[in-house]
Design an enzyme around this catalytic site. Structure first.
Site, PDB file in Angstrom:
ATOM      1  N   HIS A  82       0.852  -1.198   0.000  1.00  0.00           N
ATOM      2  CA  HIS A  82       0.000   0.000   0.000  1.00  0.00           C
ATOM      3  C   HIS A  82       0.886   1.246   0.000  1.00  0.00           C
ATOM      4  O   HIS A  82       1.890   1.300   0.712  1.00  0.00           O
ATOM      5  CB  HIS A  82      -0.867  -0.016   1.266  1.00  0.00           C
ATOM      6  CG  HIS A  82      -1.689   1.212   1.452  1.00  0.00           C
ATOM      7  ND1 HIS A  82      -2.910   1.377   0.861  1.00  0.00           N
ATOM      8  CD2 HIS A  82      -1.460   2.353   2.157  1.00  0.00           C
ATOM      9  CE1 HIS A  82      -3.411   2.558   1.195  1.00  0.00           C
ATOM     10  NE2 HIS A  82      -2.544   3.168   1.983  1.00  0.00           N
ATOM     11  N   ARG A 168     -13.653  13.947   8.482  1.00  0.00           N
ATOM     12  CA  ARG A 168     -12.336  14.528   8.800  1.00  0.00           C
ATOM     13  C   ARG A 168     -11.923  15.529   7.733  1.00  0.00           C
ATOM     14  O   ARG A 168     -11.312  16.557   8.025  1.00  0.00           O
ATOM     15  CB  ARG A 168     -11.289  13.408   8.907  1.00  0.00           C
ATOM     16  CG  ARG A 168     -11.425  12.583  10.182  1.00  0.00           C
ATOM     17  CD  ARG A 168     -10.584  11.324  10.091  1.00  0.00           C
ATOM     18  NE  ARG A 168      -9.199  11.602   9.803  1.00  0.00           N
ATOM     19  CZ  ARG A 168      -8.374  10.776   9.147  1.00  0.00           C
ATOM     20  NH1 ARG A 168      -8.811   9.603   8.718  1.00  0.00           N
ATOM     21  NH2 ARG A 168      -7.137  11.098   8.931  1.00  0.00           N
TER      22      ARG A 168
END
Ligand code: URA
Length: 434
Positions: A82, A168
């Site tokens: 990732h 967020r």
């Protein structure tokens, strides 16, 4: 239990017990706690952080908020690589077939690009006919068939992260180490690979602008992985200039293919070699990274990964002929960006290069924008290069959308002066828990 009491405790830096974290997050997922309370909670976390215990529980609740993907019956060693995202990051397109050529499987969820960063899903979709699997079963079958299992994030996997991340994003609470670490690791832990490799990007094109903050994020993610008994290796890699030369979609796929023959740009090749060597080490095939890199380089020179990329593309319905003839469509109109002075490339403001590609149509400003896979930027000069006045420093491949704006942005992103500058290293640090 009341959400307000939990928020108050976090505000006052009192360690939260597991059941309170679970209550707060589960209630939020079920719509019983409103956005404004979770916003306040995230802001309290932004200022006060989380203990290792809180972070583990928080990540676990996130991970368990949706489906978990396991690969029973698959005999291959599976890796989830990732990247935290950057400009020109086409690593998965090269790395997954290289892994496959060493009998290492890839099992991962990838994202689309947003803002100045590109996404693996968009890049693969430059290939005519290509579509990703959409279900967990289709992903498992793809790993079985080709050794490469990649699909986009779905609402069914870690749905809590999706909800929390959007919140967020609009409450200025994205740049919090525990919130980023739990967001990333919950998605990694939900897919059961045998080893996790995290490529944490550092620099002007990355989330983490400096090595100290990136190191803290890396430590937090490593600790979470360790807490769940998973093997994790974290590479801190440079994103203070775009990775490789191509920034866009089709052009990045082609650069990734060239890299499979050992003909890619040196920084990108070094990253692919290092990550592939880490994979071999995780699997237990080599004792250290240097030994692995030697094997990977020989593999690239022999072009062993091409067939695996073709198999994967064909299994996803795509036309794999570009792997042999590099025939993906690139926008035919090109503008050269030239240097106004002599000197050395001291730095390249990477976020601006990503934005320049985005406004050409290679990326999205908003979630539903349609992208143009054929446009993009190719850097002809990188950090440390010597430049003469009039030299082409970059090429802009366009379809007449925002081409002048893009050229100006690229020109201003390059800082060229008489000060000699080193090209800089791509691998900044490696930490691991095994
Ligand atoms: N990437 C993620 O998946 N989550 C974050 O919070 C930041 C970057």
């Amino acid at each position: 239990m009341r959400a307000v009491d939990i928020i108050q405790k976090k505000r006052d830096n009192i360690v939260l017990p597991d059941d309170e974290i679970k209550f707060l997050l589960d209630s939020y997922l079920q719509g019983k706690v409103p956005d404004y309370q979770i916003s306040a909670f995230c802001m309290a976390v932004y200022f006060n952080g989380m203990t290792a215990g809180e972070l583990k529980t928080f990540t676990e609740v996130m991970m368990n908020s949706g489906d978990l993907i396991e690969f029973p019956g698959i005999k291959k060693f599976l890796i989830d690589k990732h990247s935290t995202g950057g400009v020109g990051d086409k690593t998965t397109i090269s790395l997954a077939p290289v892994f496959a050529s060493f009998n290492i499987g890839t099992a991962k969820l990838s994202g689309r690009g947003l803002g100045h960063t590109g996404g693996t899903i968009d890049k693969f979709e430059s290939i005519p006919g290509f579509t990703f699997p959409e279900t967990k079963d289709a992903l498992i079958s793809l790993v079985n068939k080709t050794g490469i299992g990649i699909m986009g994030y779905s609402d069914k996997i870690v749905p809590l992260d999706k909800k929390l991340y959007s919140l967020r994003d609009v409450t200025a609470t994205v740049p919090s180490i525990p919130l980023i670490a739990s967001s990333i690791m919950s998605k990694k832990l939900a897919v059961h690979a045998d080893g996790i490799i995290l490529d944490v990007k550092v620099g002007s094109g990355a989330f983490m602008k400096d090595i100290e903050t990136a190191g803290k994020l890396a430590e937090a993610m490593l600790e979470i992985g360790t807490g769940f008994g998973r093997k994790v290796v974290i590479v801190l890699s440079d994103m203070d200039q775009p990775l490789g030369n191509a920034v866009g979609n089709s052009n990045e796929v082609l650069e990734a293919v060239e890299t499979l023959s050992g003909k890619g740009p040196s920084d990108f090749t070094e990253l692919v070699e290092t990550l592939a060597a880490i994979g071999l080490m995780l699997k237990g095939d080599v004792p250290d990274i240097d030994g692995g890199k030697e094997l990977v380089w020989r593999n690239l020179k022999a072009g062993k990964a091409h067939e695996h990329l073709k198999n994967f593309v064909e299994a996803c319905g795509g036309d794999s002929s570009f792997v042999d003839d590099l025939s993906l469509k690139i926008a035919p109109d090109v503008v050269d960006v030239v240097s106004d002075n002599d000197g050395f490339v001291n730095s390249i403001e990477t976020e601006s290069i990503g934005k320049a590609a985005m406004i050409l149509g290679a990326g999205r400003a908003a979630k539903d924008d349609v992208i143009d896979h054929s446009v993009g930027v190719v850097l002809m000069k990188k950090k440390g290069s010597t430049v003469k006045k009039g030299d082409v420093i970059a090429k802009v491949y366009h379809n007449n959308k925002s081409k002048l704006e893009s050229v100006n942005m690229i020109k201003s992103a390059y800082k060229i002066s008489g000060n000699k500058t080193e090209p800089g290293k791509i691998i900044l640090d490696i930490i691991r828990n095994f």
